[in-house]
Design a protein around this motif. Structure first.
Motif, PDB file in Angstrom:
ATOM      1  N   ASN A 120     -54.103  61.419 -16.150  1.00  0.00           N
ATOM      2  CA  ASN A 120     -53.351  62.732 -15.700  1.00  0.00           C
ATOM      3  C   ASN A 120     -54.548  62.559 -14.781  1.00  0.00           C
ATOM      4  O   ASN A 120     -54.665  62.921 -13.316  1.00  0.00           O
ATOM      5  CB  ASN A 120     -52.447  63.301 -15.786  1.00  0.00           C
ATOM      6  N   LEU A 147     -55.359  59.997 -12.387  1.00  0.00           N
ATOM      7  CA  LEU A 147     -53.473  60.384 -11.075  1.00  0.00           C
ATOM      8  C   LEU A 147     -53.309  61.006 -10.341  1.00  0.00           C
ATOM      9  O   LEU A 147     -53.146  61.287  -9.248  1.00  0.00           O
ATOM     10  CB  LEU A 147     -52.685  59.955 -11.802  1.00  0.00           C
ATOM     11  N   ASN A 148     -54.385  62.273 -10.130  1.00  0.00           N
ATOM     12  CA  ASN A 148     -54.476  63.713  -9.759  1.00  0.00           C
ATOM     13  C   ASN A 148     -54.852  63.210  -8.336  1.00  0.00           C
ATOM     14  O   ASN A 148     -54.514  63.225  -7.594  1.00  0.00           O
ATOM     15  CB  ASN A 148     -54.201  64.661 -10.328  1.00  0.00           C
ATOM     16  N   TRP A 150     -55.614  60.860  -7.992  1.00  0.00           N
ATOM     17  CA  TRP A 150     -55.121  59.375  -6.919  1.00  0.00           C
ATOM     18  C   TRP A 150     -54.769  59.315  -5.363  1.00  0.00           C
ATOM     19  O   TRP A 150     -54.522  59.133  -4.919  1.00  0.00           O
ATOM     20  CB  TRP A 150     -54.218  58.103  -8.411  1.00  0.00           C
ATOM     21  N   PHE A 151     -53.515  60.283  -6.047  1.00  0.00           N
ATOM     22  CA  PHE A 151     -52.204  61.332  -5.002  1.00  0.00           C
ATOM     23  C   PHE A 151     -52.873  61.836  -4.539  1.00  0.00           C
ATOM     24  O   PHE A 151     -52.837  61.655  -2.618  1.00  0.00           O
ATOM     25  CB  PHE A 151     -51.631  62.629  -6.253  1.00  0.00           C
ATOM     26  N   THR A 152     -53.834  63.106  -4.192  1.00  0.00           N
ATOM     27  CA  THR A 152     -54.744  63.367  -2.849  1.00  0.00           C
ATOM     28  C   THR A 152     -55.522  62.589  -2.485  1.00  0.00           C
ATOM     29  O   THR A 152     -55.521  63.433  -1.198  1.00  0.00           O
ATOM     30  CB  THR A 152     -55.540  64.867  -3.873  1.00  0.00           C
ATOM     31  N   ILE A 155     -52.619  58.428  -2.080  1.00  0.00           N
ATOM     32  CA  ILE A 155     -51.354  58.199  -1.859  1.00  0.00           C
ATOM     33  C   ILE A 155     -51.174  59.121  -0.883  1.00  0.00           C
ATOM     34  O   ILE A 155     -50.307  59.313   0.068  1.00  0.00           O
ATOM     35  CB  ILE A 155     -50.378  58.701  -3.065  1.00  0.00           C
ATOM     36  N   ASN A 156     -51.746  60.039  -0.958  1.00  0.00           N
ATOM     37  CA  ASN A 156     -51.434  61.912   0.245  1.00  0.00           C
ATOM     38  C   ASN A 156     -52.812  61.434   1.320  1.00  0.00           C
ATOM     39  O   ASN A 156     -52.782  63.280   0.320  1.00  0.00           O
ATOM     40  CB  ASN A 156     -50.605  62.831  -0.506  1.00  0.00           C
TER      41      ASN A 156
ATOM     42  N   GLU B 156     -54.369  67.756 -18.232  1.00  0.00           N
ATOM     43  CA  GLU B 156     -53.451  66.740 -18.195  1.00  0.00           C
ATOM     44  C   GLU B 156     -52.176  67.488 -17.244  1.00  0.00           C
ATOM     45  O   GLU B 156     -51.033  66.714 -17.713  1.00  0.00           O
ATOM     46  CB  GLU B 156     -53.164  66.295 -19.576  1.00  0.00           C
ATOM     47  N   PRO B 158     -49.838  67.080 -14.616  1.00  0.00           N
ATOM     48  CA  PRO B 158     -49.842  65.758 -13.404  1.00  0.00           C
ATOM     49  C   PRO B 158     -49.191  67.088 -12.055  1.00  0.00           C
ATOM     50  O   PRO B 158     -48.227  67.642 -11.653  1.00  0.00           O
ATOM     51  CB  PRO B 158     -48.401  64.875 -13.582  1.00  0.00           C
ATOM     52  N   ILE B 159     -49.750  66.658 -10.864  1.00  0.00           N
ATOM     53  CA  ILE B 159     -49.978  67.343  -9.961  1.00  0.00           C
ATOM     54  C   ILE B 159     -49.541  67.421  -8.469  1.00  0.00           C
ATOM     55  O   ILE B 159     -48.248  67.956  -8.076  1.00  0.00           O
ATOM     56  CB  ILE B 159     -50.612  67.637  -8.844  1.00  0.00           C
ATOM     57  N   ILE B 162     -45.796  61.071  -8.022  1.00  0.00           N
ATOM     58  CA  ILE B 162     -46.328  60.237  -7.259  1.00  0.00           C
ATOM     59  C   ILE B 162     -44.632  59.423  -6.815  1.00  0.00           C
ATOM     60  O   ILE B 162     -45.119  59.273  -5.477  1.00  0.00           O
ATOM     61  CB  ILE B 162     -47.302  59.154  -8.102  1.00  0.00           C
ATOM     62  N   PHE B 165     -42.976  61.023  -4.558  1.00  0.00           N
ATOM     63  CA  PHE B 165     -43.521  60.532  -3.110  1.00  0.00           C
ATOM     64  C   PHE B 165     -43.406  58.981  -2.556  1.00  0.00           C
ATOM     65  O   PHE B 165     -42.676  59.769  -1.366  1.00  0.00           O
ATOM     66  CB  PHE B 165     -44.864  61.176  -2.999  1.00  0.00           C
TER      67      PHE B 165
END
Lengths: 220, 204
Positions: A120, A147-148, A150-152, A155-156, B156, B158-159, B162, B165
């Protein structure tokens, strides 16, 4: 008188020699203890860990995935549940607890592919990296931010403000395009863009060959 | 005469032998910072023990705080009573002696950095060197107008979800006009060759 003494000592000469050798041989037993140290030296491990080279950014990874770069494997070190919910395309799930299982080692200890750990954020991935690097495995990397990030970022991605430089907009467009590749749909998307969504990434087959231990060959 | 020759030869050989061993022993390089536990044990301990500590637990006289950020950042601000040992210097002799002393005095050493990720590396390294009195402080240190702000941080976590989303974005699109194919997660086909056990071939 002196001669007698010398003769007396000399008669023991072989025994004395034997005792000296025995003592020295006993000393040898103590030496290998230091070599029992598993893996690379702690100083080397620290300097590896401090170098920024071991990180790979989310943009680089996105680029590699989109270009179907065959030179790397992604290792998801989170638990199975999170992996089943979402993971990067083509990632392999090896929870941190299981990284030293026999099947996992086959993926981690090879020279063909770059191994990229992610979780994460990069906390667990770093731990996996550190343990594997100590064992001297090659080509290990960690996804910076996990992945955090990755998201910011992918992905977004956040839209840059109007007063930001051109590069920010370029980066945003690239990231937005990559996010479309990874399945995000935008309302302002032109319909013709959809074709890009429908193309499936071809399946990647990775064969990791286990190092075979040779059976002891007979002597004589 | 023959006997004397024999003794002479034996003594020369044995002196040479002893000399070789002495040189070997004297030049033997002893690794400076040795691991006390191997990687497997480390992993077991990491997954079994709770090595994290939170901000409200550190007001204990038995706890020693170690700041692993650089000297520059340490000078700008640090937690009360913290000692600065930046990550690259963690293996130096004097610092190792310091850690040994803390261990002998049964103090709990708490490591913190800019964020838990930064403290992770020195923590794990010291842990493998056998210091089991270590904890990792799960905090994030930021500056607000040159003042150190320390806040609890969760490791760890998760924000965002995904998958949710992505699903949400495609759903929104469907309700507007177009159809998009939902991408199936692609399963990777992996072939691992199993090790074949060969029967031990006989020696003689």
């Amino acid at each position: 008188m002196d001669k007698k003494k010398i003769a007396k000592v000399a008669s023991f000469r072989y025994k004395i020699l034997a005792i000296i050798f025995l003592v020295l041989a006993g000393g040898l037993v103590l030496l290998p203890k230091y070599q029992k140290q598993e893996g690379i030296k702690s100083e080397a491990l620290l300097s590896h860990a401090n170098s920024a080279e071991r990180y790979i950014s989310t943009d680089q990874i996105a680029n590699k995935i989109i270009n179907q770069d065959p030179s790397f494997i992604l290792i998801d070190v989170r638990d199975e549940e999170s992996y089943n919910n979402y993971s990067l395309p083509n990632a392999i799930n090896i929870p941190l607890k299981k990284i030293f299982d026999e099947e996992s080692i086959a993926y981690l200890n090879q020279n063909e592919f770059d191994v990229i750990f992610f979780s994460n954020d990069n906390f667990y991935a770093d731990q996996a990296w550190m343990l594997c690097d100590r064992l001297g495995f090659k080509n290990l990397r960690v996804l910076n931010g996990g992945l955090n990030k990755w998201f910011t970022t992918i992905i977004n991605p956040t839209k840059p403000n109007d007063d930001m430089p051109d590069q920010a907009f370029e980066l945003y467009t690239t990231r937005k395009a990559s996010s479309m590749y990874f399945g995000v749909a935008y309302p302002d998307q032109v319909i013709t863009d959809d074709s890009s969504l429908k193309t499936e990434t071809p399946k990647q087959v990775i064969t990791v060959q286990k190092k075979k231990k040779k059976a002891a060959e007979g002597g004589c | 005469m023959k006997e004397l020759e024999k003794v002479k030869r034996i003594s020369i050989v044995s002196t040479l032998f002893i000399l070789a061993i002495l040189i070997g022993v004297l030049t033997f390089e002893r690794p400076k910072n040795m691991y006390a536990i191997n990687t497997k044990v480390t992993l077991e301990k990491l997954t079994a023990n709770n090595y994290l500590i939170s901000l409200n637990e550190i007001n204990n006289p038995n706890i020693i705080l170690i700041d692993v950020r650089s000297q520059f950042e340490y000078d700008k601000g640090y937690l009360k009573n913290a000692i600065n040992i930046s990550t690259p210097d963690i293996l130096s002799q004097e610092n190792q002696e310091l850690f040994k002393e803390f261990k002998d005095n049964k103090k709990t050493v708490v490591i913190y950095g800019k964020n838990p990720q930064e403290a992770n590396i020195p923590f794990l390294l010291l842990y493998q060197l056998g210091y089991d009195n270590l904890k990792l402080l799960a905090v994030e240190n930021n500056y607000l107008q040159n003042k150190l702000i320390t806040s609890q941080s969760e490791i760890e976590k998760p924000i965002a979800d995904i998958k949710a989303f992505i699903d949400e974005s495609t759903k929104n699109l469907k309700t507007t006009n177009t159809e998009t194919d939902k991408k199936e997660p692609i399963k990777k086909v992996i072939t691992v060759q199993k090790k074949k056990k060969k029967a031990a071939e006989g020696g003689c």
